[in-house]
Structures are given as C-alpha cells and as structure tokens.
Design a protein around this motif. Sequence first.
Motif, PDB file in Angstrom:
ATOM      1  N   ASN A  94       0.852  -1.185   0.000  1.00 16.55           N
ATOM      2  CA  ASN A  94       0.000   0.000   0.000  1.00 16.55           C
ATOM      3  C   ASN A  94       0.890   1.238   0.000  1.00 16.55           C
ATOM      4  OD1 ASN A  94      -1.578   2.254   0.991  1.00 16.55           O
ATOM      5  ND2 ASN A  94      -3.141   0.785   1.594  1.00 16.55           N
ATOM      6  N   GLU A  99       1.811  -0.643   4.099  1.00 15.88           N
ATOM      7  CA  GLU A  99       1.408  -1.938   4.612  1.00 15.88           C
ATOM      8  C   GLU A  99       1.565  -3.004   3.528  1.00 15.88           C
ATOM      9  OE1 GLU A  99      -2.232  -3.624   7.319  1.00 15.88           O
ATOM     10  OE2 GLU A  99      -2.780  -2.414   5.577  1.00 15.88           O
ATOM     11  N   THR A 100       2.084  -4.173   3.903  1.00 18.24           N
ATOM     12  CA  THR A 100       2.235  -5.274   2.962  1.00 18.24           C
ATOM     13  C   THR A 100       0.961  -6.099   2.929  1.00 18.24           C
ATOM     14  OG1 THR A 100       4.622  -5.387   3.386  1.00 18.24           O
ATOM     15  CG2 THR A 100       3.591  -7.305   2.346  1.00 18.24           C
ATOM     16  N   LEU A 101       0.431  -6.304   1.734  1.00 20.28           N
ATOM     17  CA  LEU A 101      -0.815  -7.032   1.537  1.00 20.28           C
ATOM     18  C   LEU A 101      -0.536  -8.286   0.719  1.00 20.28           C
ATOM     19  CD1 LEU A 101      -2.996  -3.975   0.450  1.00 20.28           C
ATOM     20  CD2 LEU A 101      -2.857  -4.952   2.742  1.00 20.28           C
ATOM     21  N   TYR A 102      -1.392  -9.287   0.899  1.00 23.43           N
ATOM     22  CA  TYR A 102      -1.275 -10.535   0.154  1.00 23.43           C
ATOM     23  C   TYR A 102      -2.615 -10.835  -0.493  1.00 23.43           C
ATOM     24  CZ  TYR A 102       2.796 -10.692   3.149  1.00 23.43           C
ATOM     25  OH  TYR A 102       3.958 -10.360   3.798  1.00 23.43           O
ATOM     26  N   THR A 103      -2.589 -11.314  -1.723  1.00 24.80           N
ATOM     27  CA  THR A 103      -3.831 -11.524  -2.454  1.00 24.80           C
ATOM     28  C   THR A 103      -3.704 -12.672  -3.435  1.00 24.80           C
ATOM     29  OG1 THR A 103      -5.511 -10.415  -3.814  1.00 24.80           O
ATOM     30  CG2 THR A 103      -3.216  -9.912  -4.299  1.00 24.80           C
ATOM     31  N   ASN A 122      -2.256  -0.411  -5.194  1.00 25.51           N
ATOM     32  CA  ASN A 122      -1.216  -1.088  -4.421  1.00 25.51           C
ATOM     33  C   ASN A 122      -0.210  -1.684  -5.410  1.00 25.51           C
ATOM     34  OD1 ASN A 122      -2.599  -0.735  -1.863  1.00 25.51           O
ATOM     35  ND2 ASN A 122      -4.015  -2.321  -2.561  1.00 25.51           N
ATOM     36  N   VAL A 200      -8.731  -8.046   5.018  1.00 31.91           N
ATOM     37  CA  VAL A 200      -8.830  -6.580   5.095  1.00 31.91           C
ATOM     38  C   VAL A 200      -9.646  -6.010   3.936  1.00 31.91           C
ATOM     39  CG1 VAL A 200      -6.705  -6.277   6.417  1.00 31.91           C
ATOM     40  CG2 VAL A 200      -6.593  -6.350   3.918  1.00 31.91           C
ATOM     41  N   ASN A 204      -7.821  -8.952  -0.178  1.00 29.07           N
ATOM     42  CA  ASN A 204      -6.478  -8.812   0.388  1.00 29.07           C
ATOM     43  C   ASN A 204      -6.447  -9.345   1.814  1.00 29.07           C
ATOM     44  OD1 ASN A 204      -5.438  -7.502  -1.906  1.00 29.07           O
ATOM     45  ND2 ASN A 204      -6.139  -5.509  -1.171  1.00 29.07           N
ATOM     46  N   TRP A 205      -5.267  -9.809   2.209  1.00 21.84           N
ATOM     47  CA  TRP A 205      -5.026 -10.271   3.577  1.00 21.84           C
ATOM     48  C   TRP A 205      -3.739  -9.646   4.090  1.00 21.84           C
ATOM     49  CZ3 TRP A 205      -6.844 -13.439  -0.270  1.00 21.84           C
ATOM     50  CH2 TRP A 205      -8.008 -14.183  -0.028  1.00 21.84           C
ATOM     51  N   VAL A 206      -3.602  -9.606   5.419  1.00 17.63           N
ATOM     52  CA  VAL A 206      -2.347  -9.201   6.044  1.00 17.63           C
ATOM     53  C   VAL A 206      -1.908 -10.307   7.001  1.00 17.63           C
ATOM     54  CG1 VAL A 206      -2.771  -6.719   5.838  1.00 17.63           C
ATOM     55  CG2 VAL A 206      -3.547  -7.934   7.884  1.00 17.63           C
TER      56      VAL A 206
END
Length: 275
Positions: A94, A99-103, A122, A200, A204-206
């Motif tokens: 982001n 912030e690091t996001l995973y998808t 992102n 989130v 997306n996930w954190v």
Amino acid sequence: MSFYTSLNGLKNAQTDLGVISHNIANAETNGFKKSRTEFADIVVGSAFTNPKLIVGIGAAVESVTQSFALGPIEQTGSALDLAINGDGFFTLVNTVNQETLYTRNGSLSVNEAGYITDGSNNRLQVFPTDATGTITSTTPTDALIPATNGTDASGNPIDFAGITVADDGAITASYADGSNIVVGKVALASFIAPQGLKQVGSSNWVANGLSGAASYGQPSTVQYGSLLSGALERSNVDIAEELVGLITAQRNFQANAKAIDTATQISQTVIQLRT
C-alpha cells in the motif's frame, strides 16, 4: 436456562447466516476465498457433578474458518491478468501506509508512473533481476516498467510497446525497437498457516501471529506454484452449496426461535398454576 441456550442458538444461526451471505455476495469476486462457521457445544460441570447428569447449555461459535481451495481459472487474454496454479499469494504494498498485503487476485495494470498495480493502486512486489533475468536480491521491491529504453540513432526515445509474464514470474518489457528488458520476477508469498491471515477487504489479507510470517519465493519453485498469464482465479464459492447451507441456517434459526416460544408457554403455564 432454556431461554439463554436458545438465545445463544439464535445468535449462532445469525452469525452463520452472515457468513453464508458474505460468501454468496462475493461469488463473482476475483480471488475471493469462502468461509465457514464452526460451532462448539458448551458443557458446564464441576468436580462434584455426576458426569451422567451433565446437561449441555447450548453452542458457541468456535471459529470462522477460511477455505483457500483453488477457485476456477478464467482465461482473459490480458498479459497482466495473473493466476497462481498453487498455494502462493501475490505480494502488494500500500503506497499510503506502506502496509504489505497478500492476495490471490491477479488483476493488474500499469499506472501512469510505470508501476504495476492492482485496482486500489497497491504496487506489485518483484525480485530485482539483472539483464539476463537472474535474481540479484531476495528482498522484494516495486515492479516498475521503464517508459523508454534509451534513444535511437536519431536521438528519439525508444518507447514502451508491451509486456509479457512467464510462468516462472519473469516480467519482460518490450520496446518499439524490438528490444526486451526483464524488470523483475514476481515475488510470491507462502504461509505456514494461511487460515490465520486477517482479511482486510478487496480480496487482500495481512499477516499476523496466527498466520506466521511470510516466506518468499519465485513462481514454479517448491510450494509457491506457477503463474498463468492471461488468466484470473475466480471466487471459490459454490452457489449450490451455499444455498443449501443458507436453508440449514434458516431452519436452525427457526428451531431456536420455536424453542424460546415453547419455553415461554411453559413458563406462562407454571405461573398460572401458582396463581
């Protein structure tokens, strides 16, 4: 006691209905992973309670568990539509809060600055490479496409012409003079407990303490899976399964409501007998 037992049942059924409704609402969301509600019975007793006489006092929501089963793959033809044939996650950053996001949603595009981004701007993370495509660092960085590749004999800039993504994650930018540059290899993340990832929104996930820290690798290696360019992973929601679950949750709600109604009638009868 029966009032509170049935009231807990109503709350549990309401939670189940909410989870199922969320799944159905996201049946067409790329990269979405369905959830299911898991319940546990509540039994209360002491060291002096006869185990043959213990009566349960209802149920509670134990967890809302995510299913990371692979969803259907849809061919799109766009080079920057990516699907993972395996258990990895795309890594995004982001740009506002870093912030690091995973998808699992690989619907990507190039923005006006040349960065490869998702629909929320992102930035996709890649492993930096040299001119031959060899990874030079295992620390992911932003995927950036140079707008030009030098100048031609007349001094005019050689403009960007297109992009391809190989199954090993190599992102190759093509230019008007026919030259190619490998700008990086897609960095995929893997988790020891992906069910612990925190949702989130926007598919997306954190990471957190329940999921463990991310380990990074390139596609087509070990547990990360290979990439499919020109394809997207659809939601793994099965509408027929969810509709059956919806009916079951509705009947569960109605049964608990009926139990409260019955308990009310019994209480009224007892009160009338006493008077």
